[in-house]
Design an enzyme around this catalytic site. Structure first.
Site, PDB file in Angstrom:
ATOM      1  CD  GLU A 255      73.084  87.193   9.961  1.00 53.36           C
ATOM      2  OE1 GLU A 255      74.072  87.323  10.699  1.00 53.36           O
ATOM      3  OE2 GLU A 255      72.763  88.056   9.123  1.00 53.36           O
TER       4      GLU A 255
ATOM      5  CB  CYS B  62      73.060  92.856  13.881  1.00 57.04           C
ATOM      6  SG  CYS B  62      71.501  92.670  12.970  1.00 57.04           S
TER       7      CYS B  62
END
Length: 151
Positions: free
Chosen positions: A83, A109
């Site tokens: 990401e 996360c």
């Protein structure tokens, strides 16, 4: 008229994320991600060491060597998450990801959650869970749509 046998847009983009993860150099978990807006891919990312640095495939896993559990002490890793790399690619090439959808092989996360929220990502579509309860709370507070799929 023949029935449409094409995959749904979500399945299409998740299949691409699965392909992107094959570029990962992480020894523990291979992750692929793409940022999409208006059914167009803006950027892709996979987890691995920063540009020009040695990959874990070459020198081993710092986290494994130190016995760090999954979902803990993210800062003790040579690699960037998929990401993060997708967001950074947008920055390098001057592509806005505001109002984008993230398609990813693994739920982000909490570090990535904060970045995605600030980057303006409005929806996360993912395949596998990740052990980080804080990220779920951050996304819920931000109003980010979360959708787990299987393909």
């Amino acid at each position: 008229m023949k029935p449409d046998r094409r995959p749904s847009w979500d399945n299409y983009f998740l299949t691409i994320a699965l392909q992107v993860k094959n570029r990962s150099t992480c020894l523990r978990r291979q992750t692929g991600a793409l940022l999409v807006r208006d059914k167009r891919i803006l950027t892709t990312g996979y987890n691995g060491a920063p540009r020009g640095l040695k990959h874990c495939l070459e020198i081993g896993c710092l986290r494994e060597n130190r016995g760090i559990a999954s979902g803990e002490r993210h800062e003790l890793c040579r690699g960037l998450h998929a990401e993060q790399n997708a967001i950074l690619q947008a920055a390098v090439y001057g592509v806005s990801v505001d109002k984008a959808v993230l398609y990813t092989t693994h739920f982000p996360c909490s570090l990535c959650a904060k970045m995605l929220i600030n980057a303006g990502v409005v929806k996360i579509i993912y395949l596998e869970d990740y052990p980080d309860d804080l990220s779920i709370g951050l996304f819920e507070e931000a109003g980010t749509v979360l959708k787990k799929l299987s393909i």
